[in-house]
Design a protein around this motif. Sequence first.
Motif, short mmCIF file in Angstrom:
data_model
loop_
_atom_site.label_atom_id
_atom_site.label_comp_id
_atom_site.label_asym_id
_atom_site.label_seq_id
_atom_site.Cartn_x
_atom_site.Cartn_y
_atom_site.Cartn_z
N PRO A 2 -7.69 36.12 75.07
CA PRO A 2 -7.65 35.93 73.78
C PRO A 2 -8.91 35.70 73.03
CG PRO A 2 -7.25 33.98 74.95
CD PRO A 2 -7.25 34.91 76.00
N LYS A 3 -9.16 35.93 71.71
CA LYS A 3 -10.16 35.84 70.98
C LYS A 3 -10.11 34.47 70.33
CE LYS A 3 -10.59 40.73 70.13
NZ LYS A 3 -10.49 41.74 69.45
N SER A 5 -10.41 33.82 67.06
CA SER A 5 -9.61 34.02 65.78
C SER A 5 -8.10 33.94 66.40
CB SER A 5 -10.03 35.37 65.24
OG SER A 5 -9.55 36.42 66.22
N GLU A 6 -7.71 34.06 67.41
CA GLU A 6 -6.47 34.03 68.11
C GLU A 6 -6.07 32.94 68.64
OE1 GLU A 6 -6.04 38.75 69.31
OE2 GLU A 6 -6.50 37.10 70.86
N VAL A 7 -6.98 31.85 68.72
CA VAL A 7 -6.84 30.74 69.51
C VAL A 7 -6.89 29.35 68.75
CG1 VAL A 7 -7.76 29.16 71.33
CG2 VAL A 7 -7.36 31.51 71.83
N CYS A 8 -8.01 29.59 67.59
CA CYS A 8 -8.52 28.42 66.92
C CYS A 8 -7.78 28.70 65.60
CB CYS A 8 -9.72 28.61 66.46
SG CYS A 8 -10.78 28.10 68.07
N ARG A 9 -7.38 27.40 65.05
CA ARG A 9 -6.66 26.97 63.68
C ARG A 9 -7.55 27.39 62.54
NH1 ARG A 9 -3.95 21.59 62.72
NH2 ARG A 9 -3.01 22.03 64.65
N SER A 32 -4.32 23.55 73.98
CA SER A 32 -5.37 24.80 73.82
C SER A 32 -6.95 24.26 73.98
CB SER A 32 -5.25 25.23 72.07
OG SER A 32 -4.00 25.93 72.18
N TYR A 36 -9.57 26.08 76.35
CA TYR A 36 -10.45 26.94 76.21
C TYR A 36 -11.92 26.23 75.71
CZ TYR A 36 -6.72 30.35 75.79
OH TYR A 36 -5.67 31.06 76.11
N ASP A 98 -14.52 37.37 67.12
CA ASP A 98 -14.09 38.18 68.21
C ASP A 98 -14.39 38.10 69.57
OD1 ASP A 98 -12.65 39.95 66.25
OD2 ASP A 98 -14.38 41.05 65.81
N GLU A 100 -14.34 36.85 73.11
CA GLU A 100 -13.29 36.48 74.00
C GLU A 100 -13.58 35.10 74.64
OE1 GLU A 100 -12.87 40.05 76.32
OE2 GLU A 100 -12.00 41.16 74.66
#
Length: 102
Positions: A2-3, A5-9, A32, A36, A98, A100
């Motif tokens: 995951p990137k 941008s996909e993990v962080c709010r 999360s 991460y 972006d 990862e």
Amino acid sequence: MPKVSEVCRHVRSKNAGPFWITVDLSFPDRESFERYAGAQALQPAAIGTLFDVDGSQVKCFQIADLSVVKISYPRRRPQGGALERDMHGGQQYIRLLDVELD
């Protein structure tokens, strides 16, 4: 993988004085954050490479109570200088989106 941008709010950057930038990574939950926050891609050496600064000067802080990682690094050019292009540091976070996470 995951990137960011996909993990962080939320991901934001801002001035931390005329010579430093700070980036905040807000994770949506404790799980999360724990998974991460210590990712290799968020370590000082990797951040230094990403922002073209000396990795030994990058500071990373994990704030577990808030599920936030704060990353501070020196500006390549002082705020307000003739060649400086992001006066408030508000656009610097984009490079992280972006990245990862392992």
